[in-house]
Enzyme design. Sequence first.
Site, PDB file in Angstrom:
ATOM      1  N   LYS A 112     -40.434 102.989  53.161  1.00 42.38           N
ATOM      2  CA  LYS A 112     -40.447 101.954  54.196  1.00 42.38           C
ATOM      3  C   LYS A 112     -40.131 102.538  55.561  1.00 42.38           C
ATOM      4  O   LYS A 112     -40.391 101.906  56.581  1.00 42.38           O
ATOM      5  CB  LYS A 112     -39.504 100.796  53.854  1.00 42.38           C
ATOM      6  CG  LYS A 112     -38.115 101.143  53.408  1.00 42.38           C
ATOM      7  CD  LYS A 112     -37.416  99.892  52.842  1.00 42.38           C
ATOM      8  CE  LYS A 112     -36.446 100.245  51.735  1.00 42.38           C
ATOM      9  NZ  LYS A 112     -36.155  99.160  50.831  1.00 42.38           N
ATOM     10  N   LYS A 168     -43.263 111.009  49.849  1.00 40.30           N
ATOM     11  CA  LYS A 168     -42.954 109.758  49.149  1.00 40.30           C
ATOM     12  C   LYS A 168     -43.404 108.545  49.965  1.00 40.30           C
ATOM     13  O   LYS A 168     -43.231 108.530  51.186  1.00 40.30           O
ATOM     14  CB  LYS A 168     -41.431 109.723  48.941  1.00 40.30           C
ATOM     15  CG  LYS A 168     -40.937 108.654  48.026  1.00 40.30           C
ATOM     16  CD  LYS A 168     -39.431 108.762  47.826  1.00 40.30           C
ATOM     17  CE  LYS A 168     -38.682 108.059  48.937  1.00 40.30           C
ATOM     18  NZ  LYS A 168     -37.321 107.634  48.563  1.00 40.30           N
ATOM     19  N   LYS A 213     -31.067 112.010  55.453  1.00 30.52           N
ATOM     20  CA  LYS A 213     -30.820 110.889  56.365  1.00 30.52           C
ATOM     21  C   LYS A 213     -29.911 111.277  57.522  1.00 30.52           C
ATOM     22  O   LYS A 213     -30.061 110.753  58.627  1.00 30.52           O
ATOM     23  CB  LYS A 213     -30.206 109.697  55.603  1.00 30.52           C
ATOM     24  CG  LYS A 213     -31.206 108.942  54.760  1.00 30.52           C
ATOM     25  CD  LYS A 213     -30.689 107.537  54.485  1.00 30.52           C
ATOM     26  CE  LYS A 213     -31.653 106.708  53.666  1.00 30.52           C
ATOM     27  NZ  LYS A 213     -31.075 105.417  53.265  1.00 30.52           N
TER      28      LYS A 213
HETATM   29  P1  AMP Z   1     -34.984 101.754  48.193  1.00 29.99           P
HETATM   30  O1  AMP Z   1     -36.100 101.014  48.797  1.00 29.99           O
HETATM   31  O2  AMP Z   1     -34.843 103.131  48.721  1.00 29.99           O
HETATM   32  O3  AMP Z   1     -33.707 100.958  48.129  1.00 29.99           O
HETATM   33  O4  AMP Z   1     -35.411 101.964  46.674  1.00 29.99           O
HETATM   34  C1  AMP Z   1     -35.348 100.944  45.713  1.00 29.99           C
HETATM   35  C2  AMP Z   1     -35.901 101.429  44.395  1.00 29.99           C
HETATM   36  O5  AMP Z   1     -37.286 101.748  44.541  1.00 29.99           O
HETATM   37  C3  AMP Z   1     -35.221 102.685  43.833  1.00 29.99           C
HETATM   38  O6  AMP Z   1     -35.152 102.571  42.417  1.00 29.99           O
HETATM   39  C4  AMP Z   1     -36.178 103.777  44.211  1.00 29.99           C
HETATM   40  O7  AMP Z   1     -36.098 104.880  43.340  1.00 29.99           O
HETATM   41  C5  AMP Z   1     -37.529 103.077  44.102  1.00 29.99           C
HETATM   42  N1  AMP Z   1     -38.512 103.696  44.996  1.00 29.99           N
HETATM   43  C6  AMP Z   1     -38.479 103.737  46.349  1.00 29.99           C
HETATM   44  N2  AMP Z   1     -39.547 104.394  46.834  1.00 29.99           N
HETATM   45  C7  AMP Z   1     -40.282 104.763  45.757  1.00 29.99           C
HETATM   46  C8  AMP Z   1     -41.515 105.480  45.584  1.00 29.99           C
HETATM   47  N3  AMP Z   1     -42.223 105.928  46.622  1.00 29.99           N
HETATM   48  N4  AMP Z   1     -41.958 105.670  44.332  1.00 29.99           N
HETATM   49  C9  AMP Z   1     -41.264 105.225  43.257  1.00 29.99           C
HETATM   50  N5  AMP Z   1     -40.113 104.551  43.351  1.00 29.99           N
HETATM   51  C10 AMP Z   1     -39.617 104.317  44.572  1.00 29.99           C
END
Ligand code: AMP
Length: 340
Positions: free
Chosen positions: A205, A202, A119
Site C-alpha cells: 500500500k 512486494k 521503515k
Molecule cells: P499489512 O498490510 O502490512 O498490515 O499486512 C497485512 C497482512 O497482509 C499480513 O499478513 C501480510 O503478510 C499480508 N500481506 C501484505 N502484503 C502482501 C503481499 N504483497 N503478498 C502477500 N501477503 C501480503
Amino acid sequence: MSETTFTPRVFSGIQPSGNLHLGNYLGALKRFVDTQNAGSAETVYCMVDLHAITVWQSPADLKRQTRELCAGFIAAGIDPTKSILINQSQVPEHAQLAWIFNCVARMGWMGRMTQWKDKAGKNAEAASLGLFAYPALMAADILIYHATHVPVGEDQKQHIELTRDIATKFNHDYEVDFFPITEPVIEGAATRVMSLRDGTKKMSKSDPSDASRINLTDDADTIAKKIRKAKTDPEALPSEAAGLENRPDARNLVNIYAGLSDQSVDQVLAEVGGMQFGTFKPMLAELAVSRLSPITTEMSRLMDDQSEIDRILAQGAERARAIASPILQKTYDIVGMVGA
Ligand code: AMP
Ligand code: TRP
C-alpha cells in the site's frame, strides 16, 4: 520447547493504514476466511490500530481506515459470530502485555528486524520508539490469547520468529511453561504477491504507483486495466512451474491466478501453458473481477452503516477481553506484580 498442550487458536492482524489490496486479500484475508470456515480452531482477527500509529496517521483517516478494514474483513467472509473480530486499542490487554514483553525482548533482536530497517531507513534517530518496539506489541497480540497458529504473508515470518523467541525467553526466565511457541502458517501460492509494475517488489500500500497494486476498492474497469498493463515478458507461458524461474513478472501473474482460483501453480500451468499473455491476461482480469467485485460491493454497503460496524467491534472486544484478561492477570502474577 513447551510441554503443555495448548488449545488450537488462530490469531492474525492487519494494519488499518491504507487501502486493502490484492496482496492483503490473497496473503491474509482469504486465508483467514478459509481457516474460520475449516472450524478446527477458534479464530481471532484484529485491526491493529496501535501498530498503525508507529508511523504518522491523521486521526480522521485512522478512524475511517479502521472501519473500512472491518468492513473488508466482513465482506471477505469473516463472520463476527464465528470469529472474534476486534480493533486492537479496544482490548487494552494487548498494550499491557506489550510492556512486559518490552522488558523481555532485547534491543539487539529488535535492531535485526528487516521491517524496522526498511521503515526506519537511514534516519533511525527520527523514527518513533513505537516503530522499534513494534514486534513486541505484535508478540503480545498473539500471546495474549495463547494463540498457537498465525496465518501471515511471507514478509511477517521474521516477526513470528521473534514472537517465539520472546515466549521462550519469558518461559525460561520465569521458569514456567506459560506461553505457547506459536507456529507461523505461510502456505499457498500467493503468500507473496508482487507489484504489477515490478515482479521483484512486494505489492504494497505504500508503493507510490497505484498501477502497481489492485485495491479492493477498485472497480471492474480499473482492475481489468491494471492487469492489461501489468509488466510481463515476451515469452509464452510455460507448462511447468520450473519454467517460471527467472521470470518474476510471469510468475507473479500465475501465482495470482492460482490464489484466486484455489489451484496450485502446476494445475494452472497445465491449463494455460503455451498461451501468450495477450490471451492469459483477459482470463486473469475476468477471474479477478469475479472474485473481488462482490467484496467491493459488500464493503461499500457496510460502510454506509457505521454504527453497525462499531457495534460489531464493541462486541468483539468484550469476547476478546474474556480470554485476554485472565492471561494478563496470570502473567502479572508470574512476573511478581502485587494485586494480580
Ligand atoms: P499489512 O498490510 O502490512 O498490515 O499486512 C497485512 C497482512 O497482509 C499480513 O499478513 C501480510 O503478510 C499480508 N500481506 C501484505 N502484503 C502482501 C503481499 N504483497 N503478498 C502477500 N501477503 C501480503
Ligand atoms: N505486522 C503485521 C503486518 O504488518 C500486522 C500484525 C500486527 C500482525 N500484529 C499481528 C499479524 C499479529 C499477525 C499477528 O502485516
